[in-house]
Design a protein around this motif. Structure first.
Motif, PDB file in Angstrom:
ATOM      1  N   ARG A   1     -63.337  -9.800 -54.805  1.00 42.88           N
ATOM      2  CA  ARG A   1     -64.257  -9.738 -53.668  1.00 42.88           C
ATOM      3  C   ARG A   1     -65.513  -8.943 -54.010  1.00 42.88           C
ATOM      4  NH1 ARG A   1     -59.726  -7.831 -49.478  1.00 42.88           N
ATOM      5  NH2 ARG A   1     -58.602  -9.773 -49.219  1.00 42.88           N
TER       6      ARG A   1
ATOM      7  N   ASP B   1     -57.950  -7.629 -39.735  1.00 36.55           N
ATOM      8  CA  ASP B   1     -57.122  -8.705 -40.288  1.00 36.55           C
ATOM      9  C   ASP B   1     -57.333 -10.009 -39.524  1.00 36.55           C
ATOM     10  OD1 ASP B   1     -56.058  -7.174 -42.288  1.00 36.55           O
ATOM     11  OD2 ASP B   1     -54.130  -6.830 -41.308  1.00 36.55           O
TER      12      ASP B   1
ATOM     13  N   TYR C   1     -60.822 -11.414 -40.262  1.00 38.81           N
ATOM     14  CA  TYR C   1     -60.907 -11.922 -41.637  1.00 38.81           C
ATOM     15  C   TYR C   1     -60.156 -13.235 -41.769  1.00 38.81           C
ATOM     16  CZ  TYR C   1     -60.816 -12.048 -46.719  1.00 38.81           C
ATOM     17  OH  TYR C   1     -60.967 -12.441 -48.019  1.00 38.81           O
ATOM     18  N   ASP C   2     -58.965 -13.292 -41.221  1.00 40.55           N
ATOM     19  CA  ASP C   2     -58.154 -14.500 -41.338  1.00 40.55           C
ATOM     20  C   ASP C   2     -58.800 -15.676 -40.625  1.00 40.55           C
ATOM     21  OD1 ASP C   2     -55.532 -15.644 -42.249  1.00 40.55           O
ATOM     22  OD2 ASP C   2     -55.294 -15.994 -40.105  1.00 40.55           O
TER      23      ASP C   2
ATOM     24  N   ARG D   1     -56.691  -2.619 -48.000  1.00 46.15           N
ATOM     25  CA  ARG D   1     -56.964  -4.027 -47.736  1.00 46.15           C
ATOM     26  C   ARG D   1     -58.088  -4.163 -46.718  1.00 46.15           C
ATOM     27  NH1 ARG D   1     -52.442  -5.401 -45.352  1.00 46.15           N
ATOM     28  NH2 ARG D   1     -53.254  -5.543 -43.249  1.00 46.15           N
ATOM     29  N   THR D   2     -58.054  -3.331 -45.685  1.00 43.59           N
ATOM     30  CA  THR D   2     -59.090  -3.361 -44.657  1.00 43.59           C
ATOM     31  C   THR D   2     -60.459  -3.073 -45.256  1.00 43.59           C
ATOM     32  OG1 THR D   2     -57.502  -2.651 -42.975  1.00 43.59           O
ATOM     33  CG2 THR D   2     -59.837  -2.323 -42.486  1.00 43.59           C
TER      34      THR D   2
ATOM     35  N   SER E   1     -61.430  -3.441 -48.378  1.00 42.02           N
ATOM     36  CA  SER E   1     -61.830  -4.555 -49.225  1.00 42.02           C
ATOM     37  C   SER E   1     -62.358  -5.718 -48.387  1.00 42.02           C
ATOM     38  CB  SER E   1     -60.637  -5.005 -50.078  1.00 42.02           C
ATOM     39  OG  SER E   1     -60.973  -6.123 -50.878  1.00 42.02           O
ATOM     40  N   ARG E   2     -61.711  -5.992 -47.268  1.00 45.32           N
ATOM     41  CA  ARG E   2     -62.140  -7.092 -46.417  1.00 45.32           C
ATOM     42  C   ARG E   2     -63.479  -6.785 -45.744  1.00 45.32           C
ATOM     43  NH1 ARG E   2     -56.653  -9.782 -43.844  1.00 45.32           N
ATOM     44  NH2 ARG E   2     -56.053 -10.696 -45.829  1.00 45.32           N
TER      45      ARG E   2
ATOM     46  N   GLU F   1     -66.189  -7.404 -48.252  1.00 45.35           N
ATOM     47  CA  GLU F   1     -66.504  -8.823 -48.421  1.00 45.35           C
ATOM     48  C   GLU F   1     -67.315  -9.344 -47.247  1.00 45.35           C
ATOM     49  OE1 GLU F   1     -64.462 -13.197 -49.116  1.00 45.35           O
ATOM     50  OE2 GLU F   1     -63.199 -11.411 -49.153  1.00 45.35           O
TER      51      GLU F   1
ATOM     52  N   PHE G   1     -68.981 -14.687 -47.202  1.00 41.05           N
ATOM     53  CA  PHE G   1     -67.856 -14.520 -46.285  1.00 41.05           C
ATOM     54  C   PHE G   1     -67.775 -15.740 -45.370  1.00 41.05           C
ATOM     55  CE2 PHE G   1     -66.245 -13.255 -42.078  1.00 41.05           C
ATOM     56  CZ  PHE G   1     -64.945 -12.944 -42.442  1.00 41.05           C
TER      57      PHE G   1
ATOM     58  N   ILE H   1     -62.267 -17.288 -49.645  1.00 38.70           N
ATOM     59  CA  ILE H   1     -61.482 -16.192 -49.121  1.00 38.70           C
ATOM     60  C   ILE H   1     -60.521 -15.676 -50.148  1.00 38.70           C
ATOM     61  CG2 ILE H   1     -61.704 -16.814 -46.705  1.00 38.70           C
ATOM     62  CD1 ILE H   1     -59.132 -18.274 -46.833  1.00 38.70           C
ATOM     63  N   GLU H   2     -60.087 -14.486 -49.953  1.00 36.46           N
ATOM     64  CA  GLU H   2     -59.312 -13.645 -50.864  1.00 36.46           C
ATOM     65  C   GLU H   2     -58.982 -14.288 -52.183  1.00 36.46           C
ATOM     66  OE1 GLU H   2     -55.354 -10.921 -51.074  1.00 36.46           O
ATOM     67  OE2 GLU H   2     -56.087 -11.450 -49.135  1.00 36.46           O
TER      68      GLU H   2
END
Length: 378
Positions: free
Chosen positions: A192, A328, A331-332, A360-361, A363-364, A367, A373, A377-378
């Protein structure tokens, strides 16, 4: 089926045509998914057993991209869901099946009639109700022939590692080990963070300064009517700064310091295509000493039954847990999340009990500061 693009073919295309960085760990994962894909498409009748794939590794290693490529290339009935969405459906369906003999078996059979493959993103267990269900649920799903492909930041034996009554979750770990191929995806680099065109979605604004979100809201809402009326989600009322048909602007305290759940954030994702959050404080704070949860309200001595050590949470950790769930969800669903905070992004949460899931948060959120974005994705 030669006309079906396989995961390995799609991965090669991503490297050759779209500038992806070749990664040995990703190659291995793509090959494992490719083998599963070919087996699924090589049998005209429903096979007895096909091993699923469990992709795990640190953030940004390409797990979700690989799984989504696998999912999009399938020509058999399949469903792709964030793990929390799936568990919401499980709890709702079990309630509807009240009175049915062995409702879990009925649910698994119903699922197997709808899909051949189930893809989970972000398999992460923190809820005791989910933990107690998953052992038998996974076992009966596998028995009914459902092939599971999942991503996670943790290997199976670390799931729910410090959870209460973890022994009730161990059958789930055993089922994953028995029916899925465990594949580590850790090529040592966070994909990312590769350079890309910037798209600012995070601002640092000191107290008393004008909000950067006011102009942004007008741009995103366009000519749609807007108001400041409270937002109704289920039985809850959420205070808002402004809302239009597709854009929501709230204060951090109103979204994350009130008892909202992941299900409420799912409802927000269903309703809005962009979410703005202002007045985000510095979320770092020293953990407080953990306490003992007594088996009875008036218990004065620790007893073997009913007592447990509560985690060392900081003053902000309850709101941080909700914030993680919100990020989450956005992002999803590829929903842009715009934040205005008191500190820079890398300083937002540097101390607290939730340091591991917050990686993880972070990193998201990084991105989300790129134009790409919503595209890869990931």
């Amino acid at each position: 089926m030669t006309d079906v693009p396989t995961p390995l073919m799609l991965y090669r295309q991503a490297i050759e045509q779209h500038g992806f960085h070749s990664d040995p760990a990703q190659w291995h994962a793509a090959q494992s998914l490719d083998d599963c894909h070919r087996t699924l498409h090589s049998q005209s009748e429903k096979p007895q057993t096909i091993a699923g794939i469990y992709l795990w590794g640190p953030v940004g290693r390409g797990k979700t991209w690989l799984m989504d490529s696998f999912y999009r290339s399938l020509r058999v009935p399949a469903r792709r869901q964030h793990f929390h969405h799936f568990m919401r459906w499980v709890h709702q369906r079990l309630f509807q099946l009240t009175g049915t003999p062995d409702p879990l078996q009925a649910l698994a059979r119903e699922l197997s009639e709808e899909v051949r493959v189930l893809c989970f993103d972000e398999l992460f267990v923190s809820d005791i109700a989910d933990a107690m269900l998953l052992g038998r649920l996974l076992r009966v799903m596998f028995e009914e022939g459902v092939v599971l492909v999942a991503t996670s930041n943790q290997p199976p034996h670390q799931l729910y590692a410090e959870g209460y009554n973890r022994e009730r979750f161990l059958p789930a770990v055993e089922a994953i080990d028995r029916h899925m191929q465990i594949v580590s995806v850790d090529g040592g680099q966070d994909h990312r963070l590769h350079p890309g065109a910037a798209q600012q979605r995070y601002w640092v604004t000191e107290a008393g300064q004008p909000s950067a979100l006011a102009v942004l809201f007008k741009q995103l809402a366009g000519t749609d009517p807007a108001c400041s009326e409270a937002l109704s989600i289920g039985h809850r009322s959420i205070a808002v700064v402004r809302q239009s048909e597709s854009v929501l602007w709230c204060r951090f305290a109103d979204l994350c310091e009130h008892p909202l759940s992941a299900l409420d954030f799912i409802a927000l994702g269903d309703r809005f295509s962009a979410i703005l959050i202002g007045e985000v404080p510095n979320l770092s704070a020293a953990p407080r000493e953990g306490r003992i949860a007594r088996g009875t309200e008036d218990g004065v001595e620790r007893v073997a039954a009913g007592d447990r050590q509560l985690p060392e949470l900081s003053v902000h950790d309850d709101s941080v847990r909700r914030f993680i769930a919100l990020v989450d969800e956005c992002y999803d669903r590829r929903i842009p999340l715009y934040l205005e905070a008191a500190v820079p992004l890398d300083e937002l949460y540097t101390e607290g009990y939730l340091a591991f899931p917050f990686r993880r948060t972070l990193s998201r959120l990084r991105e989300m500061q790129l134009q790409r974005f919503g595209e890869c994705i990931e």
